[in-house]
Design a protein around this motif. Structure first.
Motif, short mmCIF file in Angstrom:
data_model
loop_
_atom_site.label_atom_id
_atom_site.label_comp_id
_atom_site.label_asym_id
_atom_site.label_seq_id
_atom_site.Cartn_x
_atom_site.Cartn_y
_atom_site.Cartn_z
N PHE A 180 29.70 38.42 35.21
CA PHE A 180 29.60 37.78 33.89
C PHE A 180 29.36 38.78 32.76
CE2 PHE A 180 25.54 37.29 36.15
CZ PHE A 180 24.63 37.84 35.29
N LEU A 181 29.21 40.06 33.09
CA LEU A 181 29.04 41.06 32.06
C LEU A 181 30.33 41.84 31.76
CD1 LEU A 181 25.54 42.51 33.03
CD2 LEU A 181 26.08 40.88 31.20
N LEU A 182 31.22 41.96 32.75
CA LEU A 182 32.49 42.67 32.54
C LEU A 182 33.64 41.74 32.18
CD1 LEU A 182 32.60 45.44 35.31
CD2 LEU A 182 31.96 45.65 32.91
N SER A 183 33.58 40.49 32.66
CA SER A 183 34.68 39.57 32.36
C SER A 183 34.88 39.35 30.86
CB SER A 183 34.47 38.23 33.08
OG SER A 183 33.23 37.65 32.77
N PRO A 184 33.83 39.39 30.01
CA PRO A 184 34.09 39.23 28.58
C PRO A 184 34.73 40.45 27.92
CG PRO A 184 31.85 38.56 29.14
CD PRO A 184 32.40 39.31 30.30
N GLU A 185 35.04 41.49 28.66
CA GLU A 185 35.66 42.67 28.05
C GLU A 185 37.17 42.54 27.92
OE1 GLU A 185 34.45 46.19 30.07
OE2 GLU A 185 32.37 46.06 29.38
N GLY A 186 37.78 41.54 28.55
CA GLY A 186 39.22 41.35 28.45
C GLY A 186 39.89 41.26 29.80
N VAL A 187 41.21 41.27 29.80
CA VAL A 187 42.00 41.02 31.00
C VAL A 187 41.83 42.15 32.02
CG1 VAL A 187 44.33 40.73 31.91
CG2 VAL A 187 43.68 39.64 29.75
N ARG A 188 41.42 41.78 33.22
CA ARG A 188 41.37 42.70 34.37
C ARG A 188 41.97 41.96 35.56
NH1 ARG A 188 37.48 47.09 33.76
NH2 ARG A 188 36.20 46.77 31.89
N ALA A 189 42.73 42.67 36.38
CA ALA A 189 43.50 42.04 37.44
C ALA A 189 42.61 41.31 38.45
CB ALA A 189 44.35 43.09 38.15
N GLN A 190 41.49 41.89 38.82
CA GLN A 190 40.68 41.34 39.91
C GLN A 190 40.10 39.97 39.59
OE1 GLN A 190 40.46 44.38 38.63
NE2 GLN A 190 40.21 45.96 40.20
N PHE A 191 39.79 39.71 38.32
CA PHE A 191 39.24 38.41 37.97
C PHE A 191 40.27 37.30 38.20
CE2 PHE A 191 36.46 41.18 35.35
CZ PHE A 191 35.24 40.77 35.85
N TYR A 192 41.52 37.59 37.92
CA TYR A 192 42.56 36.59 38.11
C TYR A 192 42.92 36.45 39.59
CZ TYR A 192 42.78 36.49 33.11
OH TYR A 192 42.44 36.32 31.79
N ALA A 193 42.87 37.54 40.35
CA ALA A 193 43.07 37.44 41.79
C ALA A 193 41.98 36.58 42.41
CB ALA A 193 43.08 38.83 42.41
N LEU A 194 40.74 36.74 41.96
CA LEU A 194 39.63 35.94 42.46
C LEU A 194 39.84 34.47 42.13
CD1 LEU A 194 36.72 35.63 43.61
CD2 LEU A 194 35.90 36.06 41.27
N PHE A 195 40.17 34.17 40.89
CA PHE A 195 40.34 32.78 40.46
C PHE A 195 41.45 32.08 41.25
CE2 PHE A 195 42.78 29.82 37.78
CZ PHE A 195 41.82 28.82 37.62
N PHE A 196 42.62 32.67 41.30
CA PHE A 196 43.74 32.03 41.99
C PHE A 196 43.47 31.94 43.49
CE2 PHE A 196 46.24 33.59 38.21
CZ PHE A 196 46.53 32.33 37.72
N GLY A 197 42.81 32.94 44.06
CA GLY A 197 42.53 32.92 45.49
C GLY A 197 41.57 31.81 45.87
N VAL A 198 40.47 31.68 45.13
CA VAL A 198 39.50 30.64 45.46
C VAL A 198 40.08 29.26 45.13
CG1 VAL A 198 37.14 29.82 45.10
CG2 VAL A 198 37.61 32.26 45.04
N LEU A 199 40.90 29.18 44.07
CA LEU A 199 41.59 27.94 43.77
C LEU A 199 42.48 27.52 44.94
CD1 LEU A 199 42.45 25.66 41.82
CD2 LEU A 199 44.18 27.24 40.90
N ALA A 200 43.15 28.48 45.57
CA ALA A 200 44.00 28.19 46.72
C ALA A 200 43.17 27.60 47.86
CB ALA A 200 44.71 29.46 47.19
N LEU A 201 41.98 28.14 48.10
CA LEU A 201 41.12 27.60 49.16
C LEU A 201 40.71 26.17 48.84
CD1 LEU A 201 38.71 30.62 49.85
CD2 LEU A 201 40.79 30.00 51.09
N ALA A 202 40.35 25.91 47.58
CA ALA A 202 39.95 24.55 47.20
C ALA A 202 41.10 23.57 47.36
CB ALA A 202 39.43 24.55 45.76
N LEU A 203 42.31 24.00 47.00
CA LEU A 203 43.47 23.11 47.09
C LEU A 203 43.83 22.79 48.54
CD1 LEU A 203 45.69 24.66 44.28
CD2 LEU A 203 44.72 22.35 44.30
N VAL A 204 43.77 23.79 49.42
CA VAL A 204 44.13 23.51 50.81
C VAL A 204 43.07 22.63 51.47
CG1 VAL A 204 43.04 25.51 51.96
CG2 VAL A 204 45.18 24.57 52.85
#
Length: 449
Positions: A137-161
């Motif tokens: 929560f301290l680095l995510s407000p700095e702007g777009v970074r690849a790992q945050f989006y990989a985390l979001f889509f990955g955990v979203l995939a688990l929730a959907l399945v």
């Protein structure tokens, strides 16, 4: 049989976890806006500039050399459209969206834990365990970074399945892999989970969802003449030009990232073991499987900073959730449900309180533990293997800083201007040129020596 939680299952956990997540991410965003805005770090500047560059004719992997998959560039391009070409507005949009995505990822981890166990305390504990690494929560407000989006889509995939939406889960897993290479592990997990829940039909649906997203990306880059360089830079270059490491150095890096939160690692390992050892929990095989896959990533593949540990952190948190469920579970032998209700509630609050204290300890580690951090950094540096120095360095390139390129909306004359160490190693290995105009072909040689 797999646990199937109804779509309208109780979600009391969100009442506890939601406000905590909102407060911490709002505080992280406010801290950045008050102390650093509009300063921009190199990685967000690179991703957001590339999004703007795409709208002005730039082609990723041809006009821009980079090892990251294309989804963050696409997200940044959409933000660039919304910004109207104003780089300050673009940065504001990148900051806001990434903070929201990171916060949503924590809530999704809580939801996955709840869907997997049906236990509110497990959901809260898993969500809080994500927050023991305050960089979330301290680095995510700095702007777009690849790992945050990989985390979001990955955990979203688990929730959907887990909600029996295998096609959408496969698509989300493909977006995770398209954000950061390690996200590809979510695709394997989702296909296996879909097969377990709905047999071959579900697995095929998950594969179809991933194939649609992957196919669309490949067709788009093939049409732009960038398919070969994309494969070279996102697949071949990371494999051959990845950073050197020792196991000890990676262990010290993990301890630096987790800090006092490292005390949760044995709890997570216990949760992983319970997920496969208890007969009625064997449907949770994907929790330890994900933990082992991403554990291998941080130990042997890629661990250059706290954001590289985020995908593993999600499975550490889920392991904590499974452990919390076992600790707070009511004994099945009790005939009167009211007899042990109060002790169960006390155990639940005790678990949540302990993990919550570690969240606060994480902030203490981040801001107020210089001595142990310095000791770990010294040990980390001492563990790094000695190697021959590269014949080229980032300073050898005649290009402005990434910040200057971003704010002045420059269209660099060379494809090498991010100048990461992966990039430097690749150029040295392939006899490439720092001043190459395009990066559009297969290398004539690759020499690890």
């Amino acid at each position: 049989m797999p646990i199937r939680i109804p779509l309208r299952a109780r979600s009391d956990w969100i009442v506890v976890l939601g406000p905590i997540v909102a407060v911490l991410f709002a505080a992280g965003l406010a801290t950045y806006l008050v102390t650093e805005w509009p300063a921009i770090a190199t990685d967000p500047a690179f991703f957001q500039h590339t999004g703007w560059y795409v709208l002005n004719g730039g082609v990723p992997y041809v006009d821009v050399w980079d090892v990251n998959p294309p989804v963050p560039f696409g997200i940044s391009a959409v933000l660039a459209v919304l910004s109207g070409g104003d780089m300050l507005v673009l940065h504001g949009l990148g900051v806001t969206l990434t903070a929201v995505v990171a916060a949503a990822s924590v809530l999704l981890v809580g939801q996955v834990a709840h869907l997997a166990t049906g236990n509110d305390a497990a959901a809260v504990a898993a969500g809080l365990a994500m927050l023991v690494v305050p960089e979330l929560f301290l680095l995510s407000p700095e702007g777009v970074r690849a790992q945050f989006y990989a985390l979001f889509f990955g955990v979203l995939a688990l929730a959907l399945v887990l909600r029996d939406r295998p096609f959408l889960a496969g698509a989300a897993a493909a977006l995770s892999a398209g954000s950061w290479q390690s996200g590809a592990a979510f695709a394997l997990l989702v296909v296996g989970m879909a097969y377990q829940r709905t047999d071959r039909r579900g697995a095929l649906a998950a594969i179809a969802g991933g194939s649609v997203v992957t196919g669309a990306v490949l067709v788009a880059f093939a049409a732009a003449g960038a398919l070969v360089p994309m494969v070279v830079q996102t697949v071949l270059a990371p494999l051959l030009a990845g950073s050197s490491y020792t196991l000890a150095e990676r262990v010290y890096s993990i301890l630096l990232v987790f800090g006092y939160g490292s005390m949760l690692l044995p709890v997570a390992f216990y949760g992983w073991a319970r997920a496969v050892a208890v007969v009625d929990r064997r449907e949770l095989w994907w929790v330890p499987a994900g933990g082992l896959i991403f554990g291998f990533q941080v130990l042997f593949v890629d661990m250059d900073g706290s954001t590289d540990a985020l995908l593993w952190l999600a499975f550490v948190a889920l392991g904590v959730g499974v452990a919390a469920e076992r600790v707070t579970a009511r004994r099945s032998s009790v005939t009167d449900p009211g007899d042990d209700a109060a002790p169960t509630i006390r155990r639940q609050w005790a678990v949540v309180a302990v993990v919550g204290l570690l969240v606060l300890a994480g902030l203490g580690w981040h801001y107020g533990s210089p001595q142990p951090q310095e000791r770990l950094r010294t040990m980390e540096e001492a563990a790094e293997p000695d190697g021959d120095p590269l014949p080229i360095r980032p300073g050898d390139a005649d290009v402005p800083s990434m910040q200057t390129i971003y704010w002045e909306r420059m269209e660099p004359e060379t494809c090498h201007y991010r100048l990461s160490w992966n990039e430097m190693r690749w150029i040295a290995m392939t006899d490439g040129q720092l001043d190459a105009h395009d990066c559009d072909g297969w290398p004539s040689r690759t020499d690890r020596g």
